[in-house]
Design a protein around this motif. Structure first.
Motif, short mmCIF file in Angstrom:
data_model
loop_
_atom_site.label_atom_id
_atom_site.label_comp_id
_atom_site.label_asym_id
_atom_site.label_seq_id
_atom_site.Cartn_x
_atom_site.Cartn_y
_atom_site.Cartn_z
N LEU A 137 -14.46 -32.96 -0.36
CA LEU A 137 -14.88 -33.15 1.03
C LEU A 137 -15.67 -31.95 1.55
CD1 LEU A 137 -11.67 -34.74 2.64
CD2 LEU A 137 -13.74 -35.91 1.84
N LEU A 138 -15.33 -30.76 1.05
CA LEU A 138 -16.01 -29.54 1.49
C LEU A 138 -17.29 -29.26 0.70
CD1 LEU A 138 -12.86 -27.25 1.93
CD2 LEU A 138 -14.31 -28.19 3.77
N GLY A 139 -17.62 -30.13 -0.24
CA GLY A 139 -18.82 -29.95 -1.03
C GLY A 139 -18.68 -28.96 -2.16
N LEU A 140 -17.44 -28.58 -2.50
CA LEU A 140 -17.20 -27.62 -3.57
C LEU A 140 -16.98 -28.30 -4.92
CD1 LEU A 140 -14.75 -25.26 -1.63
CD2 LEU A 140 -17.22 -25.00 -1.94
N ARG A 141 -17.05 -29.62 -4.92
CA ARG A 141 -16.85 -30.40 -6.13
C ARG A 141 -17.78 -31.60 -6.07
NH1 ARG A 141 -12.38 -31.86 -9.80
NH2 ARG A 141 -12.49 -34.09 -10.17
N LYS A 142 -18.37 -31.98 -7.21
CA LYS A 142 -19.36 -33.05 -7.22
C LYS A 142 -18.75 -34.44 -7.05
CE LYS A 142 -21.22 -32.32 -11.19
NZ LYS A 142 -22.11 -32.54 -12.36
N THR A 143 -17.56 -34.63 -7.57
CA THR A 143 -16.97 -35.96 -7.58
C THR A 143 -15.57 -35.95 -6.98
OG1 THR A 143 -15.96 -35.63 -9.77
CG2 THR A 143 -18.21 -36.51 -9.71
N PRO A 144 -15.07 -37.12 -6.55
CA PRO A 144 -13.66 -37.20 -6.11
C PRO A 144 -12.74 -36.90 -7.29
CG PRO A 144 -14.92 -39.15 -5.46
CD PRO A 144 -15.78 -38.40 -6.41
N PRO A 145 -11.45 -36.73 -7.03
CA PRO A 145 -10.51 -36.42 -8.11
C PRO A 145 -10.35 -37.58 -9.09
CG PRO A 145 -9.57 -35.90 -5.96
CD PRO A 145 -10.81 -36.70 -5.72
N ASP A 146 -9.72 -37.30 -10.20
CA ASP A 146 -9.40 -38.31 -11.20
C ASP A 146 -8.11 -39.01 -10.75
OD1 ASP A 146 -9.54 -39.80 -13.48
OD2 ASP A 146 -8.68 -38.26 -14.80
N TRP A 147 -8.25 -39.87 -9.70
CA TRP A 147 -7.09 -40.48 -9.08
C TRP A 147 -6.36 -41.42 -10.04
CZ3 TRP A 147 -5.84 -37.91 -5.10
CH2 TRP A 147 -6.72 -37.58 -4.07
N ASP A 148 -5.04 -41.48 -9.86
CA ASP A 148 -4.21 -42.41 -10.62
C ASP A 148 -3.98 -43.67 -9.79
OD1 ASP A 148 -2.59 -43.49 -12.59
OD2 ASP A 148 -1.50 -41.62 -12.94
N GLU A 149 -3.05 -44.50 -10.21
CA GLU A 149 -2.78 -45.77 -9.53
C GLU A 149 -2.37 -45.56 -8.08
OE1 GLU A 149 0.24 -49.61 -10.02
OE2 GLU A 149 0.09 -48.12 -11.59
N TRP A 150 -1.55 -44.56 -7.81
CA TRP A 150 -1.12 -44.23 -6.45
C TRP A 150 -1.75 -42.91 -6.06
CZ3 TRP A 150 2.47 -46.95 -3.30
CH2 TRP A 150 2.99 -48.12 -3.88
N ILE A 151 -2.64 -42.94 -5.05
CA ILE A 151 -3.25 -41.70 -4.59
C ILE A 151 -2.42 -41.13 -3.45
CG2 ILE A 151 -5.51 -42.53 -5.34
CD1 ILE A 151 -6.23 -43.04 -2.45
N TRP A 152 -2.81 -39.95 -2.98
CA TRP A 152 -1.96 -39.22 -2.04
C TRP A 152 -1.69 -40.01 -0.75
CZ3 TRP A 152 -3.28 -37.66 2.92
CH2 TRP A 152 -4.61 -37.81 3.28
N VAL A 153 -2.71 -40.73 -0.24
CA VAL A 153 -2.50 -41.45 1.01
C VAL A 153 -1.55 -42.63 0.82
CG1 VAL A 153 -4.48 -43.03 0.81
CG2 VAL A 153 -3.69 -42.30 3.07
N ASP A 154 -1.58 -43.26 -0.36
CA ASP A 154 -0.64 -44.34 -0.65
C ASP A 154 0.79 -43.83 -0.59
OD1 ASP A 154 -2.81 -46.00 -1.20
OD2 ASP A 154 -2.79 -45.55 -3.33
N LYS A 155 1.01 -42.69 -1.23
CA LYS A 155 2.36 -42.12 -1.28
C LYS A 155 2.81 -41.65 0.10
CE LYS A 155 1.93 -40.63 -6.09
NZ LYS A 155 2.08 -39.53 -7.07
N PHE A 156 1.88 -41.05 0.83
CA PHE A 156 2.25 -40.58 2.17
C PHE A 156 2.63 -41.75 3.05
CE2 PHE A 156 1.85 -38.95 6.42
CZ PHE A 156 2.27 -37.64 6.32
N ASP A 157 1.84 -42.82 2.99
CA ASP A 157 2.16 -44.02 3.78
C ASP A 157 3.56 -44.53 3.45
OD1 ASP A 157 -0.24 -44.10 5.14
OD2 ASP A 157 -1.19 -45.48 3.75
N TRP A 159 6.27 -42.99 1.86
CA TRP A 159 7.44 -42.14 2.08
C TRP A 159 7.55 -41.65 3.52
CZ3 TRP A 159 11.00 -42.65 -1.36
CH2 TRP A 159 10.63 -43.07 -2.65
N ALA A 160 6.42 -41.52 4.22
CA ALA A 160 6.49 -41.17 5.65
C ALA A 160 7.07 -42.34 6.43
CB ALA A 160 5.11 -40.80 6.18
N GLU A 161 6.74 -43.56 6.00
CA GLU A 161 7.30 -44.73 6.65
C GLU A 161 8.82 -44.78 6.48
OE1 GLU A 161 7.22 -49.62 6.20
OE2 GLU A 161 5.84 -48.39 5.03
N ALA A 162 9.27 -44.37 5.28
CA ALA A 162 10.72 -44.37 5.03
C ALA A 162 11.43 -43.45 6.02
CB ALA A 162 11.00 -43.93 3.59
#
Length: 309
Positions: A137-157, A159-162
């Motif tokens: 997002l800050l332009g310090l990397r050319k591509t997004p991360p090598d995301w897996d099946e569950w990305i950070w926002v999925d997990k936050f949604d 467990w924060a809901e819990a």
């Protein structure tokens, strides 16, 4: 015995090769959510919407819009009745989800030793990739991360809901029946005031997150607008999975090749995907992600050409 065996089978964590579905012998889709998981999600967001509609007008009763909503909902008495019923259903949904997770752990106790690889919705060491996301997002990397099946926002949604439903449930019942909690249960009178503050600010935090973060990243962002239908279908297209969850894509394709090699012979396009995955995994991470995105765009162009032909 057959019924119990079927339940246990459904509670087993699906292997990677089981998540790939071939449609009409021409297309690949990836299954993320089962029917029961989708029903839990529908129950959660339906009760949440009703909680917002009936709860916030009471907090902002001095505004012009709040009395209008309460008039439609049957006045204060009608709105609070709906609020309490939906709050109870929300807590029951939470308890059903918690029970579901516990049963999954029991049914998959043989996988506990490899916990984070088996239960990928649980936050773990792999979530360090969120650092790469902010660098991107800050332009310090050319591509997004090598995301897996569950990305950070999925997990936050998830467990924060819990935590949020637990906090809202406990404080909601205190506000609903203060005489029980300060009478039959000898809690100090200040408990009611504390419950009100926690209930209000947790509700505000939940609404803010859902409206400003969850809805944008899941539905309203440019790649998804006007909606990501995975909440309804449980599946995502190959192009979407390839671009957004490249690590999971590679693992699933390789798992299919290893566990169901006959599919590669039956479907040449699947063999092509497998050879592509083996090729790009030899590259440095950022170059690999870039190649996978290019391949996703190539597949999308072919799909569009096929529809227009």
């Amino acid at each position: 015995m057959g019924f119990l065996s079927n339940i246990k089978r459904r509670l087993r964590v699906r292997e990677d090769h089981e998540k790939l579905l071939i449609v009409d012998g021409k297309y690949i889709v990836f299954e993320k959510f089962t029917l029961f998981q989708r029903l839990l999600h529908v129950a959660a967001f339906t009760t949440f919407i009703w909680q917002v509609l009936t709860g916030f007008p009471l907090r902002y009763a001095y505004t012009d819009w709040a009395p209008v909503i309460y008039t439609i909902l049957g006045g204060t008495t009608g709105a609070m009745t709906i609020h309490r019923i939906m709050g109870t259903l929300m807590v029951l949904t939470y308890l059903a989800t918690l029970t579901y997770f516990i049963l999954i752990l029991i049914a998959n106790r043989d996988k506990i030793r490899n916990f984070f690889n088996s239960f990928r919705s649980v936050p773990g060491p792999s979530d360090i990739t969120v650092v790469h996301y902010f660098k991107y997002l800050l332009g310090l990397r050319k591509t997004p991360p090598d995301w897996d099946e569950w990305i950070w926002v999925d997990k936050f949604d998830l467990w924060a809901e819990a935590w949020g439903i637990f906090a809202m449930g406990v404080t909601g019942f205190i506000l609903w029946m203060p005489e029980v909690f300060t009478g039959l249960i000898p809690l100090p009178p200040e408990t009611v005031q504390i419950a009100y503050i926690v209930h209000l600010y947790e509700a505000t935090l939940a609404l803010g997150w859902i409206a400003l973060v969850h809805m944008y990243m899941v539905h309203y962002g440019p790649p998804k607008f006007p909606m990501d239908w995975i909440w309804l279908s449980g599946t995502a297209s190959e192009v979407e999975w390839l671009e957004e969850r490249p690590k999971s894509y590679r693992r699933i394709i390789k798992a299919v090749a290893e566990n169901e090699p006959h599919l590669l012979e039956k479907y040449p396009f699947l063999k092509e995907r497998y050879e592509f995955v083996l090729e790009v995994e030899k590259l440095p991470e950022e170059e690999m992600i870039e190649r996978m995105h290019e391949y996703a765009h190539h597949l999308l162009e072919k799909e569009v050409e096929g529809r227009s032909a």
